[in-house]
Design a protein around this motif. Structure first.
Motif, PDB file in Angstrom:
ATOM      1  N   GLY A   7      -4.631  -7.834  -0.321  1.00 12.28           N
ATOM      2  CA  GLY A   7      -5.705  -6.847  -0.371  1.00 12.28           C
ATOM      3  C   GLY A   7      -5.841  -6.155  -1.712  1.00 12.28           C
ATOM      4  O   GLY A   7      -6.929  -5.680  -2.065  1.00 12.28           O
ATOM      5  N   ARG A   8      -4.775  -6.106  -2.492  1.00 12.59           N
ATOM      6  CA  ARG A   8      -4.811  -5.389  -3.769  1.00 12.59           C
ATOM      7  C   ARG A   8      -5.701  -6.066  -4.810  1.00 12.59           C
ATOM      8  O   ARG A   8      -6.576  -5.419  -5.388  1.00 12.59           O
ATOM      9  CB  ARG A   8      -3.385  -5.191  -4.284  1.00 12.59           C
ATOM     10  N   PRO A   9      -5.513  -7.352  -5.109  1.00 13.26           N
ATOM     11  CA  PRO A   9      -6.422  -7.973  -6.088  1.00 13.26           C
ATOM     12  C   PRO A   9      -7.862  -8.062  -5.602  1.00 13.26           C
ATOM     13  O   PRO A   9      -8.780  -8.165  -6.415  1.00 13.26           O
ATOM     14  CB  PRO A   9      -5.812  -9.365  -6.302  1.00 13.26           C
ATOM     15  N   LEU A  10      -8.080  -8.020  -4.290  1.00 18.44           N
ATOM     16  CA  LEU A  10      -9.454  -8.033  -3.784  1.00 18.44           C
ATOM     17  C   LEU A  10     -10.240  -6.818  -4.273  1.00 18.44           C
ATOM     18  O   LEU A  10     -11.469  -6.860  -4.378  1.00 18.44           O
ATOM     19  CB  LEU A  10      -9.455  -8.065  -2.252  1.00 18.44           C
TER      20      LEU A  10
ATOM     21  N   GLY B  58       0.790  -1.141   0.000  1.00 14.64           N
ATOM     22  CA  GLY B  58       0.000   0.000   0.000  1.00 14.64           C
ATOM     23  C   GLY B  58       0.829   1.196   0.000  1.00 14.64           C
ATOM     24  O   GLY B  58       0.625   2.184  -0.646  1.00 14.64           O
ATOM     25  N   GLU B  59       1.980   1.176   0.673  1.00 15.29           N
ATOM     26  CA  GLU B  59       2.749   2.378   0.796  1.00 15.29           C
ATOM     27  C   GLU B  59       3.508   2.708  -0.432  1.00 15.29           C
ATOM     28  O   GLU B  59       3.990   3.819  -0.582  1.00 15.29           O
ATOM     29  CB  GLU B  59       3.764   2.233   1.920  1.00 15.29           C
ATOM     30  N   ASN B  60       3.876   1.571  -1.164  1.00 14.76           N
ATOM     31  CA  ASN B  60       4.776   1.795  -2.232  1.00 14.76           C
ATOM     32  C   ASN B  60       4.123   2.170  -3.524  1.00 14.76           C
ATOM     33  O   ASN B  60       4.721   2.217  -4.560  1.00 14.76           O
ATOM     34  CB  ASN B  60       5.628   0.569  -2.447  1.00 14.76           C
TER      35      ASN B  60
ATOM     36  N   VAL C 157      -4.597  -6.213   5.125  1.00 15.00           N
ATOM     37  CA  VAL C 157      -5.452  -6.496   3.968  1.00 15.00           C
ATOM     38  C   VAL C 157      -6.263  -5.252   3.608  1.00 15.00           C
ATOM     39  O   VAL C 157      -6.381  -4.873   2.436  1.00 15.00           O
ATOM     40  CB  VAL C 157      -6.388  -7.686   4.259  1.00 15.00           C
ATOM     41  N   LEU C 158      -6.807  -4.607   4.625  1.00 16.62           N
ATOM     42  CA  LEU C 158      -7.562  -3.378   4.391  1.00 16.62           C
ATOM     43  C   LEU C 158      -6.663  -2.269   3.851  1.00 16.62           C
ATOM     44  O   LEU C 158      -7.112  -1.418   3.074  1.00 16.62           O
ATOM     45  CB  LEU C 158      -8.233  -2.923   5.684  1.00 16.62           C
ATOM     46  N   SER C 159      -5.392  -2.286   4.234  1.00 17.92           N
ATOM     47  CA  SER C 159      -4.453  -1.287   3.733  1.00 17.92           C
ATOM     48  C   SER C 159      -4.292  -1.398   2.223  1.00 17.92           C
ATOM     49  O   SER C 159      -4.396  -0.406   1.490  1.00 17.92           O
ATOM     50  CB  SER C 159      -3.094  -1.446   4.418  1.00 17.92           C
ATOM     51  N   GLY C 160      -4.016  -2.613   1.738  1.00 20.72           N
ATOM     52  CA  GLY C 160      -3.874  -2.804   0.302  1.00 20.72           C
ATOM     53  C   GLY C 160      -5.157  -2.508  -0.447  1.00 20.72           C
ATOM     54  O   GLY C 160      -5.146  -1.907  -1.532  1.00 20.72           O
ATOM     55  N   TYR C 161      -6.268  -2.916   0.127  1.00 21.68           N
ATOM     56  CA  TYR C 161      -7.577  -2.701  -0.492  1.00 21.68           C
ATOM     57  C   TYR C 161      -7.881  -1.210  -0.622  1.00 21.68           C
ATOM     58  O   TYR C 161      -8.275  -0.722  -1.690  1.00 21.68           O
ATOM     59  CB  TYR C 161      -8.637  -3.390   0.361  1.00 21.68           C
ATOM     60  N   LEU C 162      -7.673  -0.472   0.458  1.00 22.66           N
ATOM     61  CA  LEU C 162      -7.945   0.965   0.446  1.00 22.66           C
ATOM     62  C   LEU C 162      -6.992   1.715  -0.478  1.00 22.66           C
ATOM     63  O   LEU C 162      -7.389   2.701  -1.116  1.00 22.66           O
ATOM     64  CB  LEU C 162      -7.838   1.525   1.862  1.00 22.66           C
TER      65      LEU C 162
END
Length: 453
Positions: free
Chosen positions: A337-340, A1-3, A394-399
Protein backbone atom coordinates in the motif's frame (compact mmCIF):
# COMPACT_ATOMS: atom_id res chain seq x y z
CA UNK A 1 1.71 1.61 8.60
CA UNK A 2 2.24 1.43 12.28
CA UNK A 3 5.92 1.70 12.25
CA UNK A 4 6.17 5.41 10.54
CA UNK A 5 7.57 8.50 12.43
CA UNK A 6 9.65 11.63 12.25
CA UNK A 7 11.86 13.55 14.58
CA UNK A 8 10.92 16.36 16.90
CA UNK A 9 10.76 20.06 16.23
CA UNK A 10 14.41 20.69 17.04
CA UNK A 11 15.54 18.77 14.00
CA UNK A 12 13.98 21.13 11.48
CA UNK A 13 16.51 23.86 12.09
CA UNK A 14 19.48 21.67 11.29
CA UNK A 15 18.37 19.83 8.16
CA UNK A 16 20.99 20.46 5.47
CA UNK A 17 20.08 21.66 2.03
CA UNK A 18 21.78 21.13 -1.26
CA UNK A 19 23.60 24.07 -2.77
CA UNK A 20 26.27 26.38 -1.45
CA UNK A 21 24.86 26.94 2.02
CA UNK A 22 22.72 25.13 4.58
CA UNK A 23 19.02 25.71 4.71
CA UNK A 24 18.06 28.61 6.95
CA UNK A 25 16.15 27.75 10.07
CA UNK A 26 12.69 29.15 10.64
CA UNK A 27 13.43 30.49 14.09
CA UNK A 28 15.85 33.05 15.41
CA UNK A 29 18.79 30.77 14.72
CA UNK A 30 20.52 31.05 11.36
CA UNK A 31 22.60 28.03 10.38
CA UNK A 32 26.30 28.81 10.09
CA UNK A 33 27.44 29.00 6.46
CA UNK A 34 29.38 25.98 5.23
CA UNK A 35 31.67 25.94 2.25
CA UNK A 36 30.12 24.33 -0.78
CA UNK A 37 32.91 21.79 -1.08
CA UNK A 38 32.41 20.63 2.51
CA UNK A 39 28.65 20.42 2.07
CA UNK A 40 29.04 18.47 -1.16
CA UNK A 41 31.41 16.06 0.55
CA UNK A 42 28.95 15.54 3.40
CA UNK A 43 26.08 14.77 1.07
CA UNK A 44 28.24 12.39 -0.92
CA UNK A 45 29.03 10.53 2.30
CA UNK A 46 25.33 10.45 3.13
CA UNK A 47 24.50 8.91 -0.25
CA UNK A 48 27.14 6.23 0.22
CA UNK A 49 25.86 5.22 3.66
CA UNK A 50 22.10 5.62 3.16
CA UNK A 51 21.63 1.85 2.89
CA UNK A 52 22.68 1.53 6.53
CA UNK A 53 19.39 3.16 7.56
CA UNK A 54 17.59 0.09 6.24
CA UNK A 55 19.63 -2.14 8.53
CA UNK A 56 19.11 0.18 11.50
CA UNK A 57 15.31 0.27 11.40
CA UNK A 58 15.24 -3.42 10.55
CA UNK A 59 17.44 -4.05 13.59
CA UNK A 60 15.11 -2.48 16.12
CA UNK A 61 11.87 -3.70 14.52
CA UNK A 62 12.83 -7.29 13.67
CA UNK A 63 12.45 -8.51 17.25
CA UNK A 64 8.71 -7.84 17.34
CA UNK A 65 8.08 -8.92 13.76
CA UNK A 66 9.92 -12.18 14.40
CA UNK A 67 8.29 -12.98 17.72
CA UNK A 68 4.90 -12.02 16.30
CA UNK A 69 5.38 -14.43 13.42
CA UNK A 70 5.32 -17.33 15.92
CA UNK A 71 1.60 -16.79 16.44
CA UNK A 72 0.64 -20.44 15.87
CA UNK A 73 3.50 -21.64 18.09
CA UNK A 74 2.36 -19.49 21.02
CA UNK A 75 -1.30 -20.22 20.38
CA UNK A 76 -0.72 -23.98 20.61
CA UNK A 77 1.09 -23.64 23.96
CA UNK A 78 -0.47 -20.65 25.72
CA UNK A 79 -3.79 -20.07 23.96
CA UNK A 80 -5.08 -17.24 21.79
CA UNK A 81 -5.33 -14.78 24.69
CA UNK A 82 -1.59 -14.96 25.26
CA UNK A 83 -0.89 -13.57 21.79
CA UNK A 84 -3.13 -10.58 22.58
CA UNK A 85 -1.12 -10.04 25.76
CA UNK A 86 2.12 -10.11 23.76
CA UNK A 87 0.67 -7.33 21.63
CA UNK A 88 -0.17 -5.44 24.79
CA UNK A 89 3.33 -5.84 26.24
CA UNK A 90 5.05 -4.58 23.09
CA UNK A 91 2.84 -1.64 22.14
CA UNK A 92 1.94 -0.39 25.63
CA UNK A 93 5.33 1.28 26.32
CA UNK A 94 5.17 3.26 23.07
CA UNK A 95 3.11 6.20 24.32
CA UNK A 96 4.88 6.80 27.64
CA UNK A 97 8.25 6.37 25.94
CA UNK A 98 7.43 8.93 23.24
CA UNK A 99 6.21 11.40 25.85
CA UNK A 100 9.29 10.79 27.98
CA UNK A 101 11.62 11.38 25.06
CA UNK A 102 9.77 14.50 24.02
CA UNK A 103 10.14 15.89 27.53
CA UNK A 104 13.65 14.85 28.55
CA UNK A 105 15.80 13.88 25.55
CA UNK A 106 16.68 17.45 24.61
CA UNK A 107 17.62 18.21 28.23
CA UNK A 108 20.02 15.27 28.34
CA UNK A 109 21.36 16.07 24.87
CA UNK A 110 22.10 19.63 25.94
CA UNK A 111 24.06 18.52 29.00
CA UNK A 112 26.04 15.63 27.53
CA UNK A 113 26.10 16.39 23.81
CA UNK A 114 23.90 14.83 21.14
CA UNK A 115 26.71 12.76 19.61
CA UNK A 116 27.15 10.86 22.88
CA UNK A 117 23.51 10.52 23.88
CA UNK A 118 22.26 9.37 20.48
CA UNK A 119 24.98 6.73 20.31
CA UNK A 120 24.24 5.58 23.86
CA UNK A 121 20.45 5.34 23.61
CA UNK A 122 20.19 3.15 20.53
CA UNK A 123 23.29 1.09 21.33
CA UNK A 124 21.98 0.19 24.77
CA UNK A 125 18.52 -0.46 23.36
CA UNK A 126 19.77 -2.89 20.73
CA UNK A 127 22.10 -4.66 23.16
CA UNK A 128 19.21 -5.18 25.58
CA UNK A 129 17.13 -6.52 22.68
CA UNK A 130 19.83 -9.03 21.77
CA UNK A 131 20.05 -10.25 25.37
CA UNK A 132 16.26 -10.63 25.58
CA UNK A 133 16.08 -12.56 22.31
CA UNK A 134 18.79 -14.98 23.43
CA UNK A 135 17.04 -15.43 26.78
CA UNK A 136 13.43 -15.98 25.66
CA UNK A 137 13.73 -19.49 24.11
CA UNK A 138 15.15 -20.89 27.35
CA UNK A 139 12.42 -19.48 29.59
CA UNK A 140 10.24 -22.65 29.44
CA UNK A 141 13.08 -24.77 30.82
CA UNK A 142 14.10 -22.28 33.52
CA UNK A 143 10.75 -21.58 35.19
CA UNK A 144 7.67 -23.53 36.30
CA UNK A 145 5.10 -23.84 33.54
CA UNK A 146 2.60 -21.49 35.20
CA UNK A 147 5.24 -18.72 35.37
CA UNK A 148 6.39 -18.98 31.75
CA UNK A 149 3.70 -16.70 30.23
CA UNK A 150 4.45 -13.93 32.73
CA UNK A 151 8.21 -14.09 32.15
CA UNK A 152 7.62 -14.00 28.41
CA UNK A 153 5.42 -10.94 28.76
CA UNK A 154 8.05 -9.17 30.85
CA UNK A 155 10.67 -9.91 28.18
CA UNK A 156 8.38 -8.59 25.46
CA UNK A 157 7.66 -5.49 27.53
CA UNK A 158 11.39 -4.81 27.84
CA UNK A 159 11.79 -5.28 24.08
CA UNK A 160 8.90 -2.87 23.54
CA UNK A 161 10.47 -0.17 25.73
CA UNK A 162 13.87 -0.27 24.05
CA UNK A 163 12.42 -0.69 20.54
CA UNK A 164 10.34 2.46 20.84
CA UNK A 165 13.30 4.29 22.37
CA UNK A 166 15.42 3.29 19.37
CA UNK A 167 12.62 4.27 17.01
CA UNK A 168 12.29 7.77 18.42
CA UNK A 169 16.04 8.36 18.49
CA UNK A 170 16.66 7.04 14.98
CA UNK A 171 13.84 9.14 13.53
CA UNK A 172 15.23 12.24 15.22
CA UNK A 173 18.68 11.72 13.72
CA UNK A 174 17.33 10.75 10.31
CA UNK A 175 15.29 13.96 10.21
CA UNK A 176 18.56 15.90 10.28
CA UNK A 177 19.83 14.06 7.20
CA UNK A 178 18.73 14.81 3.63
CA UNK A 179 15.24 13.52 2.68
CA UNK A 180 16.71 10.55 0.82
CA UNK A 181 17.79 9.05 4.15
CA UNK A 182 14.22 9.05 5.43
CA UNK A 183 13.16 6.91 2.48
CA UNK A 184 15.74 4.29 3.42
CA UNK A 185 14.73 4.36 7.09
CA UNK A 186 11.06 3.86 6.20
CA UNK A 187 11.93 1.00 3.87
CA UNK A 188 13.77 -0.69 6.71
CA UNK A 189 10.60 -0.80 8.78
CA UNK A 190 9.23 -3.46 6.42
CA UNK A 191 12.36 -5.49 5.72
CA UNK A 192 11.90 -7.69 8.83
CA UNK A 193 9.01 -9.36 7.00
CA UNK A 194 11.42 -10.62 4.35
CA UNK A 195 13.65 -12.12 7.00
CA UNK A 196 10.83 -13.73 8.95
CA UNK A 197 9.24 -15.30 5.88
CA UNK A 198 12.51 -16.99 4.96
CA UNK A 199 13.37 -17.99 8.52
CA UNK A 200 9.91 -19.28 9.45
CA UNK A 201 9.69 -21.30 6.23
CA UNK A 202 13.21 -22.71 6.47
CA UNK A 203 12.86 -23.70 10.12
CA UNK A 204 9.21 -24.80 9.77
CA UNK A 205 8.11 -22.73 12.73
CA UNK A 206 4.47 -23.71 12.86
CA UNK A 207 2.45 -24.95 15.81
CA UNK A 208 4.63 -28.10 15.95
CA UNK A 209 8.01 -26.36 15.79
CA UNK A 210 10.84 -28.07 17.67
CA UNK A 211 12.68 -26.35 20.50
CA UNK A 212 15.95 -26.50 18.56
CA UNK A 213 14.42 -24.66 15.63
CA UNK A 214 12.94 -22.01 17.93
CA UNK A 215 16.34 -21.47 19.56
CA UNK A 216 17.96 -21.16 16.13
CA UNK A 217 15.30 -18.65 15.09
CA UNK A 218 15.88 -16.41 18.10
CA UNK A 219 19.64 -16.64 17.64
CA UNK A 220 19.40 -15.60 13.98
CA UNK A 221 17.09 -12.75 14.94
CA UNK A 222 19.60 -11.56 17.52
CA UNK A 223 22.25 -11.55 14.79
CA UNK A 224 20.04 -9.31 12.64
CA UNK A 225 19.72 -6.92 15.58
CA UNK A 226 23.51 -7.01 15.93
CA UNK A 227 23.89 -5.94 12.31
CA UNK A 228 21.58 -3.02 13.05
CA UNK A 229 23.74 -2.09 16.05
CA UNK A 230 26.93 -2.00 13.97
CA UNK A 231 25.15 0.07 11.32
CA UNK A 232 23.99 2.56 13.94
CA UNK A 233 27.51 3.03 15.29
CA UNK A 234 28.80 3.68 11.77
CA UNK A 235 26.08 6.24 11.04
CA UNK A 236 26.36 8.08 14.37
CA UNK A 237 30.14 8.34 14.14
CA UNK A 238 30.08 9.43 10.50
CA UNK A 239 31.20 12.93 9.54
CA UNK A 240 27.71 14.02 8.39
CA UNK A 241 26.11 12.93 11.67
CA UNK A 242 28.75 14.69 13.77
CA UNK A 243 28.23 17.84 11.70
CA UNK A 244 24.45 17.71 12.17
CA UNK A 245 24.86 17.05 15.89
CA UNK A 246 27.03 20.16 16.20
CA UNK A 247 24.39 22.26 14.45
CA UNK A 248 21.67 20.78 16.62
CA UNK A 249 23.49 21.46 19.89
CA UNK A 250 24.36 25.02 18.88
CA UNK A 251 20.71 25.83 18.23
CA UNK A 252 19.37 25.19 21.73
CA UNK A 253 19.54 28.78 23.00
CA UNK A 254 17.72 30.16 19.98
CA UNK A 255 15.22 27.30 20.06
CA UNK A 256 14.38 28.17 23.67
CA UNK A 257 13.59 31.71 22.55
CA UNK A 258 11.33 30.37 19.82
CA UNK A 259 9.53 28.11 22.30
CA UNK A 260 8.83 31.09 24.54
CA UNK A 261 7.42 32.95 21.55
CA UNK A 262 5.14 30.02 20.75
CA UNK A 263 3.95 29.77 24.35
CA UNK A 264 3.15 33.47 24.41
CA UNK A 265 1.18 33.18 21.19
CA UNK A 266 -1.13 30.64 22.81
CA UNK A 267 -2.33 33.37 25.18
CA UNK A 268 -3.90 35.29 22.28
CA UNK A 269 -7.68 35.50 22.34
CA UNK A 270 -9.93 33.25 20.26
CA UNK A 271 -10.33 29.51 19.97
CA UNK A 272 -9.33 29.20 16.32
CA UNK A 273 -5.62 29.97 15.97
CA UNK A 274 -4.55 31.68 12.77
CA UNK A 275 -1.14 32.54 11.38
CA UNK A 276 -0.26 35.97 10.13
CA UNK A 277 1.91 36.24 7.04
CA UNK A 278 5.53 35.60 8.02
CA UNK A 279 4.64 34.75 11.63
CA UNK A 280 5.73 31.70 13.56
CA UNK A 281 3.47 28.66 13.13
CA UNK A 282 2.43 28.02 16.71
CA UNK A 283 1.64 24.63 18.16
CA UNK A 284 -2.05 25.54 18.38
CA UNK A 285 -2.15 26.58 14.73
CA UNK A 286 -0.33 23.43 13.63
CA UNK A 287 -2.62 21.17 15.66
CA UNK A 288 -5.67 22.72 14.03
CA UNK A 289 -4.17 22.60 10.53
CA UNK A 290 -3.37 18.89 10.66
CA UNK A 291 -6.35 17.73 12.72
CA UNK A 292 -7.91 15.74 9.83
CA UNK A 293 -4.58 13.99 9.25
CA UNK A 294 -4.28 13.11 12.93
CA UNK A 295 -7.82 11.77 13.01
CA UNK A 296 -7.17 9.70 9.88
CA UNK A 297 -3.93 8.23 11.23
CA UNK A 298 -5.56 7.49 14.59
CA UNK A 299 -8.43 5.56 13.00
CA UNK A 300 -6.01 3.82 10.68
CA UNK A 301 -3.44 2.71 13.26
CA UNK A 302 -5.99 1.92 15.96
CA UNK A 303 -8.02 -0.36 13.73
CA UNK A 304 -4.94 -2.05 12.27
CA UNK A 305 -3.42 -2.96 15.63
CA UNK A 306 -6.73 -3.88 17.26
CA UNK A 307 -7.73 -6.06 14.32
CA UNK A 308 -4.39 -7.89 14.11
CA UNK A 309 -4.45 -8.77 17.80
CA UNK A 310 -7.32 -11.18 17.09
CA UNK A 311 -5.78 -13.18 14.25
CA UNK A 312 -5.32 -16.05 16.69
CA UNK A 313 -9.12 -16.23 17.06
CA UNK A 314 -9.72 -17.01 13.39
CA UNK A 315 -10.94 -20.58 12.96
CA UNK A 316 -9.16 -22.32 10.08
CA UNK A 317 -11.35 -23.85 7.41
CA UNK A 318 -8.64 -26.34 6.49
CA UNK A 319 -5.37 -27.67 7.86
CA UNK A 320 -3.38 -24.48 7.23
CA UNK A 321 -2.37 -22.28 10.18
CA UNK A 322 -4.55 -19.45 8.89
CA UNK A 323 -3.42 -17.07 11.64
CA UNK A 324 0.14 -17.20 10.29
CA UNK A 325 -1.13 -16.57 6.76
CA UNK A 326 -3.10 -13.59 8.03
CA UNK A 327 -0.08 -12.25 9.90
CA UNK A 328 2.12 -12.15 6.81
CA UNK A 329 -0.75 -11.07 4.57
CA UNK A 330 -1.17 -8.04 6.77
CA UNK A 331 2.53 -7.16 6.73
CA UNK A 332 3.06 -7.53 3.00
CA UNK A 333 -0.23 -5.87 2.06
CA UNK A 334 0.65 -2.88 4.21
CA UNK A 335 4.02 -2.75 2.44
CA UNK A 336 2.33 -2.83 -0.98
CA UNK A 337 0.00 0.00 0.00
CA UNK A 338 2.89 2.41 0.58
CA UNK A 339 4.26 2.73 -2.98
CA UNK A 340 0.68 2.92 -4.26
CA UNK A 341 0.55 6.34 -2.63
CA UNK A 342 3.04 7.58 -5.24
CA UNK A 343 0.61 6.87 -8.09
CA UNK A 344 -1.99 9.42 -9.25
CA UNK A 345 -4.49 9.92 -6.45
CA UNK A 346 -8.11 8.82 -6.90
CA UNK A 347 -10.83 11.43 -6.54
CA UNK A 348 -11.66 10.25 -3.01
CA UNK A 349 -8.10 10.81 -1.67
CA UNK A 350 -7.22 14.24 -3.01
CA UNK A 351 -7.05 16.12 0.30
CA UNK A 352 -6.75 15.62 4.04
CA UNK A 353 -10.49 15.88 4.73
CA UNK A 354 -11.18 13.05 2.31
CA UNK A 355 -8.68 10.88 4.19
CA UNK A 356 -10.94 10.91 7.24
CA UNK A 357 -13.88 9.64 5.21
CA UNK A 358 -11.70 6.95 3.66
CA UNK A 359 -10.44 5.88 7.09
CA UNK A 360 -14.02 5.62 8.37
CA UNK A 361 -15.10 3.62 5.31
CA UNK A 362 -12.17 1.26 5.88
CA UNK A 363 -13.59 0.38 9.31
CA UNK A 364 -16.36 -1.56 7.57
CA UNK A 365 -13.77 -4.24 6.74
CA UNK A 366 -12.94 -4.53 10.43
CA UNK A 367 -16.62 -5.13 11.15
CA UNK A 368 -16.59 -7.94 8.58
CA UNK A 369 -13.52 -9.47 10.23
CA UNK A 370 -14.99 -9.52 13.72
CA UNK A 371 -18.32 -10.81 12.47
CA UNK A 372 -16.41 -13.66 10.80
CA UNK A 373 -14.70 -14.74 14.04
CA UNK A 374 -17.66 -13.97 16.28
CA UNK A 375 -20.54 -15.79 14.57
CA UNK A 376 -20.28 -19.53 14.01
CA UNK A 377 -23.15 -19.48 11.51
CA UNK A 378 -20.99 -17.55 9.02
CA UNK A 379 -19.39 -20.08 6.62
CA UNK A 380 -15.63 -20.31 7.13
CA UNK A 381 -13.40 -19.82 4.12
CA UNK A 382 -9.69 -19.12 4.52
CA UNK A 383 -9.38 -17.36 1.17
CA UNK A 384 -12.22 -14.98 2.01
CA UNK A 385 -10.80 -13.82 5.33
CA UNK A 386 -7.31 -13.51 3.83
CA UNK A 387 -8.68 -11.23 1.10
CA UNK A 388 -10.51 -9.12 3.68
CA UNK A 389 -7.31 -8.67 5.69
CA UNK A 390 -5.30 -7.99 2.51
CA UNK A 391 -7.57 -5.14 1.39
CA UNK A 392 -7.77 -3.80 4.93
CA UNK A 393 -3.96 -3.73 5.17
CA UNK A 394 -3.31 -2.27 1.72
CA UNK A 395 -5.51 0.65 2.71
CA UNK A 396 -3.58 0.89 5.98
CA UNK A 397 -0.26 1.46 4.24
CA UNK A 398 -1.85 3.79 1.71
CA UNK A 399 -3.54 5.94 4.36
CA UNK A 400 -0.42 6.06 6.52
CA UNK A 401 1.69 7.59 3.75
CA UNK A 402 -0.97 10.09 2.69
CA UNK A 403 -1.71 11.14 6.27
CA UNK A 404 1.91 12.08 6.95
CA UNK A 405 2.31 13.67 3.53
CA UNK A 406 -0.81 15.84 3.79
CA UNK A 407 0.12 16.83 7.34
CA UNK A 408 3.50 18.10 6.19
CA UNK A 409 1.95 19.88 3.20
CA UNK A 410 -0.40 21.75 5.55
CA UNK A 411 2.48 23.83 6.94
CA UNK A 412 4.82 26.33 5.30
CA UNK A 413 7.93 26.24 7.47
CA UNK A 414 10.38 23.47 8.28
CA UNK A 415 9.80 24.01 11.99
CA UNK A 416 6.07 23.71 11.45
CA UNK A 417 6.44 20.57 9.37
CA UNK A 418 8.68 19.03 12.00
CA UNK A 419 6.20 19.84 14.75
CA UNK A 420 3.43 18.36 12.61
CA UNK A 421 5.45 15.17 12.33
CA UNK A 422 5.92 15.06 16.10
CA UNK A 423 2.18 15.48 16.66
CA UNK A 424 1.44 12.76 14.12
CA UNK A 425 3.88 10.45 15.86
CA UNK A 426 2.23 11.09 19.24
CA UNK A 427 -1.14 10.37 17.66
CA UNK A 428 0.24 7.09 16.35
CA UNK A 429 1.25 6.04 19.86
CA UNK A 430 -2.09 7.11 21.30
CA UNK A 431 -3.82 4.92 18.73
CA UNK A 432 -1.53 1.98 19.45
CA UNK A 433 -1.92 2.38 23.20
CA UNK A 434 -5.71 2.50 23.12
CA UNK A 435 -5.84 -0.39 20.64
CA UNK A 436 -3.83 -2.79 22.79
CA UNK A 437 -5.71 -1.81 25.95
CA UNK A 438 -9.04 -2.39 24.25
CA UNK A 439 -7.72 -5.61 22.72
CA UNK A 440 -6.85 -7.02 26.13
CA UNK A 441 -10.21 -5.93 27.53
CA UNK A 442 -12.18 -7.55 24.71
CA UNK A 443 -10.07 -10.71 24.79
CA UNK A 444 -10.51 -11.05 28.55
CA UNK A 445 -14.25 -10.46 28.34
CA UNK A 446 -14.82 -13.77 26.58
CA UNK A 447 -16.81 -12.20 23.74
CA UNK A 448 -14.81 -14.23 21.24
CA UNK A 449 -14.28 -17.92 21.82
CA UNK A 450 -10.74 -19.28 21.81
CA UNK A 451 -10.52 -21.74 18.87
CA UNK A 452 -8.61 -24.17 21.10
CA UNK A 453 -11.37 -24.35 23.74
Amino acid sequence: GENSGVGGADSASVRPATGNRPEASTGAYQARPVEYTEEAMLEEKVRRTNWLWVLISCGYMVSWTSVGSLISYFKARQGAKFYVMLYFAFYLPGLPMSLFQERYDHVIDRKLGSAKTFLFRVSVGLIVTIIALLYIPFVPSMFPQHQVPYIMLVCMGVIGVVSWMCHGTACMLCSMFPPSSTAFLQTGFRTPELYTVVAVSALRLGSNATHAHVVAFYFLTACVVGVGLVSWVIIVRSKPALHYFALKDSSYSSRDALDESEKASLLDGGTSPTKQEGAVETRAYIAQAIYPCRLAIFLNIWSSIFNAAFFAYVKPAGKVDVEVVLYFTRLFSDFIGRPLARLPRPSFAQNKNQLVRLAIARLSLMVVFFAYIGFDWIPKNDMFIVLVVALFSVLSGYLAVLSYEYASASLDTKAGQSMAGALMNSTFHMAAFSAVVMGVAVSSSGIFKDPLD
